[in-house]
Structures are given as C-alpha cells and as structure tokens.
Design a protein around this motif. Structure first.
Motif, short mmCIF file in Angstrom:
data_model
loop_
_atom_site.label_atom_id
_atom_site.label_comp_id
_atom_site.label_asym_id
_atom_site.label_seq_id
_atom_site.Cartn_x
_atom_site.Cartn_y
_atom_site.Cartn_z
N GLY A 35 32.23 -44.13 35.05
CA GLY A 35 30.95 -43.55 34.65
C GLY A 35 29.87 -43.96 35.64
N ALA A 36 28.81 -43.18 35.67
CA ALA A 36 27.71 -43.44 36.60
C ALA A 36 26.90 -44.65 36.14
N ASN A 37 25.93 -45.03 36.94
CA ASN A 37 25.00 -46.10 36.55
C ASN A 37 24.39 -45.79 35.20
N GLY A 38 24.37 -46.80 34.34
CA GLY A 38 23.68 -46.62 33.06
C GLY A 38 24.51 -45.91 32.01
N ALA A 39 25.77 -45.62 32.30
CA ALA A 39 26.63 -44.90 31.35
C ALA A 39 26.97 -45.75 30.13
N GLY A 40 26.90 -47.07 30.32
CA GLY A 40 27.20 -47.98 29.21
C GLY A 40 28.47 -48.80 29.44
N LEU A 205 32.75 -42.23 30.71
CA LEU A 205 31.57 -42.41 29.85
C LEU A 205 30.37 -41.72 30.46
N VAL A 206 29.62 -41.02 29.64
CA VAL A 206 28.34 -40.47 30.05
C VAL A 206 27.33 -40.80 28.95
N LEU A 207 26.27 -41.49 29.34
CA LEU A 207 25.20 -41.84 28.40
C LEU A 207 25.74 -42.38 27.07
N GLY A 208 26.66 -43.33 27.17
CA GLY A 208 27.12 -44.03 25.98
C GLY A 208 28.14 -43.29 25.14
N TYR A 229 31.26 -35.13 36.22
CA TYR A 229 30.86 -36.35 35.51
C TYR A 229 30.69 -37.57 36.40
N LEU A 230 31.33 -37.56 37.52
CA LEU A 230 31.34 -38.78 38.31
C LEU A 230 30.64 -38.59 39.65
N GLY A 231 29.88 -37.55 39.74
CA GLY A 231 29.05 -37.36 40.92
C GLY A 231 29.80 -36.80 42.12
N GLY A 232 31.12 -36.90 42.07
CA GLY A 232 31.92 -36.36 43.16
C GLY A 232 31.73 -37.13 44.46
N SER A 233 30.75 -38.05 44.50
CA SER A 233 30.43 -38.72 45.75
C SER A 233 31.50 -39.76 46.12
#
Ligand code: ATP
Length: 235
Positions: A35-40, A205-208, A229-233
């Motif tokens: 999950g990205a930053n802040g996903a929980g 996870l996305v936003l909890g 969901y994972l930015g693809g980056s």
C-alpha cells in the motif's frame, strides 16, 4: 502460527487509520501487505503487536490476542521488527541480542547459536557497537534481535527502507531463509516487486481498507491492478 484478523479498526483521534481490516496469514506463509504512504500498513503492524488501541478480533492459532498487552503478545511468539530497525546504537551487537531475548523462555545459548548461524557476519562483530555497523549489518541485527525471541510469527515493517538495492536483496533472502525454518511472516512493504517475489500471498491496503487480496504471482502479473493501487512506480 496462523494469524486471523477480523474487522480491525484503529483511530488516531479523528483519523481512522484502519477501517475494518480482515486478513489471514496461514502457518508457514509469507504474506505481504502492500500500500502507498498512509494506507495504514504500520498501524496494522502495531495493532497486531498491541502497540495501539484497536477494535476487532485478532486470533493467533485460534486464541484471541486483541486484549493482550504488547509484552504478552511477544511471549506468544509474535515479534515485530519496527520500521527503521531501531537497534540500540550505543550497545554492542551482543547486548542488542541479549535485549531481544529478554521476553523469551527459550535457552539463550541456543537462540544465540541460531542467530549466528543465520547471520555469520553478526557472530564476527559481537563486541562492536551497533551504531558503527553498516546499514545492512544493522538490518541483520534487527532481524537477529527478533529471532532471539524465537518468533512463530515475524512482522516486518518496511525492511527495505533506506537500504541499497543489494542489501534489500540480501534482506529478502534472509527472510526466505527464516521462513524456511518454519517462521510465519507478515511483510509490510512499499517495494512491490521484491515483496511479491518472496511472498506467497498479498493484500493491498488503501486508506485503511483491504481493496485486493490474492496469490502473489497473480498480483505480479496484474499490471493494471498495480498501476491502480500501488502507483505503478515500483514496477
Ligand atoms: P507509511 O508507509 O508512510 O509508513 P503506512 O501505510 O504505514 O504509511 P500508517 O503509518 O499506518 O500508514 O498511517 C495511517 C494513517 O494514520 C495516516 O493517515 C497517518 O497520518 C495516520 N497516523 C499514523 N500514526 C498517527 C498518529 N500517531 N497520530 C495521528 N495520526 C497518525
């Protein structure tokens, strides 16, 4: 150890960091939480380890642990390696390992031998201060310290953070080796590619909230889902 989480919720004041997360880690598995930053993700790790107030059910081998305190959870064999490793820089390697063993009932010499076998580099540096170790060695020490408590479930929060690519690979190889000794692993990571290489299954996870779960191989192949969901980056 089998871990089952049902409808876990954590709030920091107004911020709902976990909004009803359910997931299962079967005994012997490596399960990644992506999950990205802040996903929980870190909050999930802390909720399992008893480091934040949480609602919902958390079962370890069928036994409810959601009301237990952190030290009681460690005694049940659930050990977390925190984000940023947090070795004690002024203490020696050996002293750091002694601290990892404090809450364990396993014989000290036996645990120390197991850690030295897994990480021969640490064995050579027992008297060295942890703060003078390289980043990769500090990662080994953080893992070694966790192994001193004889975990049955190891929770890793962003083990790749701040490490050079070669050291990230070495860390993930160590995780495989630890898993091969029978330790179940919950791997919290932003490094999608490597996590999915080492994990059997993964949750996103996305936003909890859990927005996807599946076999790691499936997720690896699903570029669209990763991009979504994972930015693809991290591809
Ligand atoms: P990262 O990869 O950046 O560590 P994460 O997926 O681990 O992110 P968490 O650290 O679990 O995410 O944070 C989830 C949410 O909870 C974020 O919105 C964060 O700002 C918030 N949060 C985390 N810790 C606290 C705290 N102590 N007080 C208030 N809000 C917090």
């Amino acid at each position: 150890m089998k871990l089952e989480i049902e409808d876990a919720r954590v709030s920091y004041g107004e911020v709902e960091a976990l909004r009803g997360v359910s997931l299962t880690v079967n005994a012997g598995e490596i399960v990644a939480v992506l999950g990205a930053n802040g996903a929980g993700k870190s909050t999930l790790a802390r909720a399992i380890s008893g480091l934040v107030a949480r609602r919902g059910r958390i079962l370890a081998d069928g036994e409810a642990i959601e009301r237990l305190r952190a030290h009681q959870i460690v005694r049940r064999g659930i050990v977390q390696v925190p984000e940023g490793r947090h070795v004690f820089p002024g203490l020696t390697v050996r002293e750091n390992l002694v601290l990892g063993h404090l809450s364990s009932r396993a014989p000290f010499a036996e645990r120390l031998a197991a850690v030295c076998e897994m990480f021969p580099r640490l064995a050579e540096r027992m008297a060295q201060r942890a703060g003078t170790l390289s980043g990769g060695e500090q990662q080994m020490l953080a893992l070694g310290r966790a192994l001193m408590a004889q975990p049955r479930l190891l929770i890793l929060d962003e083990p790749s953070m701040g490490l050079a690519p070669a050291l990230v690979k070495a860390t993930f190889a160590a995780l495989r080796a630890i898993n091969a000794t029978g330790v179940t692993i919950l791997l919290i990571e932003q490094n999608v590619n490597l996590s999915l290489e080492v994990a059997h299954r993964a949750y996103v996870l996305v936003l909890g909230r859990v927005v996807h779960q599946g076999a790691a191989q499936e997720l690896r192949a699903d570029q669209g889902l990763q991009a979504l969901y994972l930015g693809g980056s991290a591809l």
